[in-house]
Design an enzyme around this catalytic site. Sequence first.
Site, mmCIF file in Angstrom:
data_model
loop_
_atom_site.group_PDB
_atom_site.id
_atom_site.type_symbol
_atom_site.label_atom_id
_atom_site.label_comp_id
_atom_site.label_asym_id
_atom_site.label_seq_id
_atom_site.Cartn_x
_atom_site.Cartn_y
_atom_site.Cartn_z
ATOM 1 N N ARG A 59 0.720 -1.220 0.112
ATOM 2 C CA ARG A 59 0.312 0.532 -0.126
ATOM 3 C C ARG A 59 1.165 1.541 0.227
ATOM 4 N NH1 ARG A 59 -1.722 2.451 4.436
ATOM 5 N NH2 ARG A 59 -2.199 0.052 5.468
ATOM 6 N N TYR A 117 -15.425 15.892 -15.008
ATOM 7 C CA TYR A 117 -16.019 14.463 -15.331
ATOM 8 C C TYR A 117 -17.003 14.174 -14.027
ATOM 9 C CZ TYR A 117 -15.542 9.797 -14.568
ATOM 10 O OH TYR A 117 -15.661 8.190 -14.536
ATOM 11 N N ASP A 176 -6.497 17.520 -15.029
ATOM 12 C CA ASP A 176 -7.125 17.359 -15.070
ATOM 13 C C ASP A 176 -6.691 16.679 -16.371
ATOM 14 O OD1 ASP A 176 -7.829 14.516 -15.963
ATOM 15 O OD2 ASP A 176 -9.717 14.860 -14.688
ATOM 16 N N LYS A 179 -7.395 5.612 -19.298
ATOM 17 C CA LYS A 179 -8.282 6.074 -20.928
ATOM 18 C C LYS A 179 -6.796 5.617 -21.882
ATOM 19 C CE LYS A 179 -12.037 6.753 -18.407
ATOM 20 N NZ LYS A 179 -11.646 8.511 -17.670
HETATM 21 C C1 LIG Z 1 -12.524 8.448 -16.609
HETATM 22 C C2 LIG Z 1 -12.384 10.159 -15.845
HETATM 23 C C3 LIG Z 1 -11.215 10.124 -15.052
HETATM 24 C C4 LIG Z 1 -12.211 9.271 -13.306
HETATM 25 O O1 LIG Z 1 -11.453 8.095 -14.127
HETATM 26 P P1 LIG Z 1 -11.330 6.824 -13.295
HETATM 27 O O2 LIG Z 1 -10.015 5.747 -13.932
HETATM 28 O O3 LIG Z 1 -12.714 6.317 -14.037
HETATM 29 O O4 LIG Z 1 -11.513 6.930 -12.495
HETATM 30 C C5 LIG Z 1 -11.113 11.799 -14.230
HETATM 31 N N1 LIG Z 1 -11.035 12.977 -15.082
HETATM 32 C C6 LIG Z 1 -11.334 12.187 -16.655
HETATM 33 C C7 LIG Z 1 -11.304 13.382 -17.672
HETATM 34 C C8 LIG Z 1 -12.081 11.187 -16.838
HETATM 35 O O5 LIG Z 1 -11.956 10.595 -18.114
#
Ligand SMILES: *Cc1c(COP(=O)(O)O)cnc(C)c1O
Length: 391
Positions: free
Chosen positions: A55, A108, A180, A205
């Site tokens: 962890r 998001y 982000d 992603k």
């Molecule tokens: C999918 C996404 C997230 C969250 O990511 P997870 O891996 O699904 O928790 C955060 N910000 C953006 C822009 C996203 O597309």
Amino acid sequence: MRNSRTTLIRPEALAESVSTPVVAPLSPSVVYASSSPDELDDQYEGRAEGFTYAREGHPNAAALARRIDAMEGMTGGIVTGSGMSAVAAVLLGLCKTGDHVIGGDQLYGRSLRMMKEDLPRIGVTTTLATPTDAAAIRAAIRPETRLILVEAVSNPTLRVADLEGIAKVAKEAGVLLVVDNTFTTPRALRPVDLGADIVIHSVTKLLAGHSDVTLGWVAAKDPEVNTRLRVFAVTAGLTASPFDCWLAERGLATFPLRFDRAQETAARLADFLAETGARVLYPGRADHPEHDRARALLGGNYCNMVTFHIEGGRAAANAFVRAADGIAFAPTLGDVGTTLSHPATSSHRALPPEDRAKLGLSEGSFRVSVGLEEPEALLAVFGRALAAARG
Ligand SMILES: *Cc1c(COP(=O)(O)O)cnc(C)c1O
């Protein structure tokens, strides 16, 4: 005589080899044994490098983090169990009761929810403002503002933030700017070069790219802030599984090739959809409201996401999806295969139709994450699906 250790549970060390593996080995071990209390002490005090408990860190997370660090031009990044745990590490790990946070108004969905529900519950106030206008962000700043969280390209409306303007505003106000970078990726944008203090990814992603891991990454420019993020992530258990990190590192090897191919096809798909009369939003098209800004900000990389709108309401939307053979109707992005999402029934289903209309979204709005199919074959599928939608 047999070694007395063979009667114990734990094996001897792995066979030694003068040659080295070319692929990072998968290290699922949760614990790491030290040779003495002194050595453990050295590790905890930073006099020796080593792992103790998964962890807190493990070789696969470290290897993946260093690769993403290099792509983003940062150091000391932390791999987390999901993109949202990276967002949570920032919002919950850095803010305290009485602080104020500004967020982009089209973040998001789960980030928006954390801004609207979870931060207020612990006494952190929040304001949402449009990141397309740095003046709107400036107007939201208060003396107690701690940080600003934005995405460079919004989902699913693909509006482009005035990141340079916002970076100036954040700097003047002494507020942390958090970007982000999931949609834009370091291939199109390195937020730290523009003045961002903290960068976040959903590695799930485009970076990992195969829809088989859920992971995140976060790094802060200031080592002290970065340490606070790391300590909070470890304490709250936001850290990642070795196998996921291992898969993501494998995915990352092809990321630049996948990204370039997907965005080339996305540009073709956007033009194709526009030619058939659909209303299309793609930052690479001259009719996009922030086309010039996108060109400057993203260096001609308009990314792999295309949003379009068709007439005919839910019935046409159903017909379109049913006819889009081989395209997964699934609310994700950045997969090797093209995926199609319908904001009215997924990401934006909680919004009343009037509010969706204010964002320019209807029952006929779709967001496409373009994948690696042969472009001609992909356009043909979209052509057939459009024809089906129009009856
Ligand atoms: C999918 C996404 C997230 C969250 O990511 P997870 O891996 O699904 O928790 C955060 N910000 C953006 C822009 C996203 O597309």
